[in-house]
Design a protein around this motif. Structure first.
Motif, short mmCIF file in Angstrom:
data_model
loop_
_atom_site.label_atom_id
_atom_site.label_comp_id
_atom_site.label_asym_id
_atom_site.label_seq_id
_atom_site.Cartn_x
_atom_site.Cartn_y
_atom_site.Cartn_z
N TRP A 1 -0.18 17.68 -0.16
CA TRP A 1 -0.99 17.08 0.88
C TRP A 1 -2.11 18.02 1.29
O TRP A 1 -1.89 19.20 1.52
N GLU B 1 -8.21 15.95 1.95
CA GLU B 1 -8.81 14.97 1.04
C GLU B 1 -7.82 13.86 0.69
O GLU B 1 -8.16 12.68 0.67
N LEU B 2 -6.57 14.26 0.43
CA LEU B 2 -5.54 13.27 0.10
C LEU B 2 -5.23 12.39 1.31
O LEU B 2 -5.02 11.19 1.18
N CYS B 3 -5.20 12.99 2.50
CA CYS B 3 -4.98 12.21 3.73
C CYS B 3 -6.09 11.18 3.91
O CYS B 3 -5.82 10.02 4.23
N GLN B 4 -7.34 11.60 3.68
CA GLN B 4 -8.46 10.68 3.83
C GLN B 4 -8.38 9.55 2.79
O GLN B 4 -8.68 8.40 3.10
N GLU B 5 -7.94 9.88 1.59
CA GLU B 5 -7.77 8.86 0.55
C GLU B 5 -6.74 7.81 0.97
O GLU B 5 -6.94 6.61 0.77
N ALA B 6 -5.64 8.27 1.59
CA ALA B 6 -4.62 7.33 2.06
C ALA B 6 -5.18 6.43 3.17
O ALA B 6 -4.93 5.22 3.18
N ASP C 1 -8.35 5.64 3.66
CA ASP C 1 -9.32 4.73 3.05
C ASP C 1 -8.62 3.60 2.30
O ASP C 1 -9.04 2.45 2.35
N ARG C 2 -7.55 3.94 1.60
CA ARG C 2 -6.79 2.93 0.85
C ARG C 2 -6.21 1.87 1.80
O ARG C 2 -6.33 0.67 1.55
N LEU D 1 0.73 9.57 -1.41
CA LEU D 1 -0.06 9.89 -2.58
C LEU D 1 0.40 11.17 -3.27
O LEU D 1 -0.04 11.47 -4.38
N CYS E 1 0.84 -1.20 0.00
CA CYS E 1 0.00 0.00 0.00
C CYS E 1 0.88 1.25 0.00
O CYS E 1 1.54 1.56 1.00
#
Length: 135
Positions: free
Chosen positions: A98, A101-106, A108-109, A78, A74
């Motif tokens: 950063w 939104e990008l933190c949340q995407e990480a 979630d991933r 991002l 993983c």
């Protein structure tokens, strides 16, 4: 660089048959972090490949059924993902900044991969802890 080229050897899973049968019941996440350009992505990819090789050997000798233990790599950086570059030699063209939104995407991933795999190796962005958004 202080990166020890034999570090992967130190992380090899020296599993015997008795311990290997417990792997399908386990869920483990190992996230690799550190300073920029310190070899985090290389370490994450090397560890991922080493574990995949051990699992393949366990499958080959009949300790584990095929795909009984799932592993994922993983990339949590991002902004400038590098695990694909290490695996495939393809560096991404664009970089991102950063934000929440990008933190949340990480997050979630990582969460999705943890739900689907027994072992997840995460590769964090490089930097000092107060310079990296919480993931």
């Amino acid at each position: 660089s202080d990166f020890d080229p034999d570090i992967v050897e130190a992380f090899k899973f020296n599993m015997d048959k008795i311990r290997a049968v417990y792997l399908p019941m386990l869920r483990r996440t190992l996230v690799i972090g550190g300073s920029p350009n310190s070899g985090k992505s290389t370490m994450a990819v090397s560890l991922f490949i080493a574990i995949k090789n051990v699992l393949a050997e366990c499958e080959r000798v009949g300790i584990l059924a095929k795909d009984e233990v799932k592993i994922a790599l993983c990339d949590l950086d991002l902004c400038s993902p590098t695990t694909d570059a290490v695996l495939n030699g393809c560096m991404p063209n664009e970089k991102h900044v950063w934000d929440n939104e990008l933190c949340q995407e990480a997050i979630d991933r990582l969460t999705a991969m943890e739900e689907e795999n027994n072992i997840v190796i995460g590769d964090l962005p490089g930097g000092l802890p107060d310079e990296i958004p919480p993931v």
